[in-house]
Design an enzyme around this catalytic site. Structure first.
Site, PDB file in Angstrom:
ATOM      1  N   ASP A 192      34.455  33.717  52.576  1.00 13.56           N
ATOM      2  CA  ASP A 192      35.797  34.150  51.983  1.00 13.56           C
ATOM      3  C   ASP A 192      36.003  35.764  52.546  1.00 13.56           C
ATOM      4  O   ASP A 192      35.162  36.278  52.873  1.00 13.56           O
ATOM      5  CB  ASP A 192      35.514  34.110  50.477  1.00 13.56           C
ATOM      6  CG  ASP A 192      34.199  34.490  50.003  1.00 13.56           C
ATOM      7  OD1 ASP A 192      33.391  35.343  50.676  1.00 13.56           O
ATOM      8  OD2 ASP A 192      33.836  34.168  48.861  1.00 13.56           O
ATOM      9  N   ASP A 194      31.284  32.588  36.496  1.00 16.69           N
ATOM     10  CA  ASP A 194      32.210  31.466  36.047  1.00 16.69           C
ATOM     11  C   ASP A 194      32.211  30.165  36.741  1.00 16.69           C
ATOM     12  O   ASP A 194      33.030  29.197  36.679  1.00 16.69           O
ATOM     13  CB  ASP A 194      33.614  31.960  35.930  1.00 16.69           C
ATOM     14  CG  ASP A 194      34.218  32.141  37.477  1.00 16.69           C
ATOM     15  OD1 ASP A 194      33.476  32.112  38.420  1.00 16.69           O
ATOM     16  OD2 ASP A 194      35.276  32.836  37.736  1.00 16.69           O
ATOM     17  N   HIS A 201      32.157  30.017  39.997  1.00 17.69           N
ATOM     18  CA  HIS A 201      32.867  29.795  41.418  1.00 17.69           C
ATOM     19  C   HIS A 201      31.887  29.609  42.559  1.00 17.69           C
ATOM     20  O   HIS A 201      30.723  30.154  42.634  1.00 17.69           O
ATOM     21  CB  HIS A 201      33.858  30.813  41.647  1.00 17.69           C
ATOM     22  CG  HIS A 201      33.437  32.293  41.897  1.00 17.69           C
ATOM     23  ND1 HIS A 201      34.124  33.309  41.119  1.00 17.69           N
ATOM     24  CD2 HIS A 201      32.522  32.580  42.713  1.00 17.69           C
ATOM     25  CE1 HIS A 201      33.278  34.241  41.473  1.00 17.69           C
ATOM     26  NE2 HIS A 201      32.338  33.970  42.369  1.00 17.69           N
ATOM     27  N   GLU A 206      37.725  29.689  42.193  1.00 17.14           N
ATOM     28  CA  GLU A 206      37.915  29.991  40.858  1.00 17.14           C
ATOM     29  C   GLU A 206      37.894  28.444  40.256  1.00 17.14           C
ATOM     30  O   GLU A 206      38.313  27.666  40.713  1.00 17.14           O
ATOM     31  CB  GLU A 206      38.847  30.907  40.633  1.00 17.14           C
ATOM     32  CG  GLU A 206      38.757  32.315  41.032  1.00 17.14           C
ATOM     33  CD  GLU A 206      37.404  33.198  40.417  1.00 17.14           C
ATOM     34  OE1 GLU A 206      36.451  32.537  40.039  1.00 17.14           O
ATOM     35  OE2 GLU A 206      37.510  34.176  40.398  1.00 17.14           O
TER      36      GLU A 206
END
Ligand code: F6R
Length: 260
Positions: free
Chosen positions: A67, A136, A138, A143
């Site tokens: 990423d 979270d 991810h 996300e």
């Protein structure tokens, strides 16, 4: 999915580096997918040590990025391209020629995403993809509520992720809102997925990913769909796993020749 509980991050790093080294011994030009952030650093350190000690020849390895931030000027020290070059490519003695990643400074981000998908396919696909996990849930920068079939595309970071990553910048305001990330569908095409999680802050996300239902709300739960997924966690990150004892017993009884 195999869950391996290790005492600390250095042990996890060594275990995964050995899996990468074993892959390179079998396939010298393997395409290694790497993630950034703090968690994978012990892996890169351990792999570079193996290269220095002539335990493995990584000179034909190929490295690809998972990423990237959108909009950081090229060469920015926190652009993931810079981080991967600094933490992985250079310590392994490789050059930029063995590295590929999406162009986060492209004017046409959508085209850059398509280009990267094409480049990964033309390279024959990722052999081993190292992943971290966000607090979270991810993976990459997919996300919560990312499509489980998603491909490389632009995403918006949650406020939680921007806060988590603010430590790499002078202030949270400097953390870009947008990123390019391999999609979950893209990640699932790698031949082996290895997720490393360390520290108590990851315990809840790890438990949801490993033991919770498959859900776009917890993108890392997509590893449940993969035929060869390995989750390496330290004791702190394993602390919310209901099946921790079973995972420990399974790994203790595993034949050595199987590797990860
Ligand atoms: C970054 C990436 C992210 C990180 C995650 C955890 O390339 O893939 O999913 O792995 O945000 O980051 P750390 O390791 O810094 O807690």
């Amino acid at each position: 999915m195999e869950v391996v509980i290790v005492p600390d991050s250095a042990t996890g790093g060594e275990l995964i580096a050995e899996a990468m080294a074993a892959l390179l011994r079998r396939k010298p030009d393997a395409l290694l997918g790497v993630s950034t952030g703090s968690t994978p650093l012990p892996v890169y350190k351990a792999l570079a040590a193996k290269v220095r000690d002539f335990e493995v020849d990584a000179s034909h390895a190929r490295i690809c990025q998972l990423d990237e931030y959108v909009g950081l000027p090229s060469g920015h020290p926190e652009a993931y391209r810079s981080v991967v070059l600094r933490e992985v490519v250079e310590p392994l003695g490789l050059t930029d020629a063995s590295f590929m990643g999406p162009d986060g400074s492209a004017d046409d981000v959508a085209a850059a995403c398509l280009d990267y998908e094409r480049a990964l396919a033309e390279a024959g696909g990722v052999d081993l993809q190292l992943l971290g996990i966000g607090t979270d849930g991810h993976i990459g920068f997919n996300e919560p509520c990312s499509s489980l079939a998603s491909r490389t595309r632009i995403k918006t970071l949650t406020e939680q992720t921007r806060q988590d990553n603010a430590r790499f910048f002078k202030a949270v305001e400097e953390v870009p809102h947008h990123v390019i990330t391999q999609g979950i569908g893209t990640i699932l095409q790698a031949r082996h997925l290895v997720l490393l999680a360390t520290g108590e802050a990851k315990a809840h996300a790890v438990a949801l990913a490993v033991e919770g239902p498959l859900s776009a709300l917890v993108p890392a739960s997509a590893l449940q769909l993969h035929p060869h997924a390995t989750v390496v966690v330290d004791e702190a990150a394993a602390s919310s796993l209901k099946l921790a004892d079973y995972f420990r017993a399974t790994y203790a009884a595993k034949p050595l020749w199987q590797g990860l």
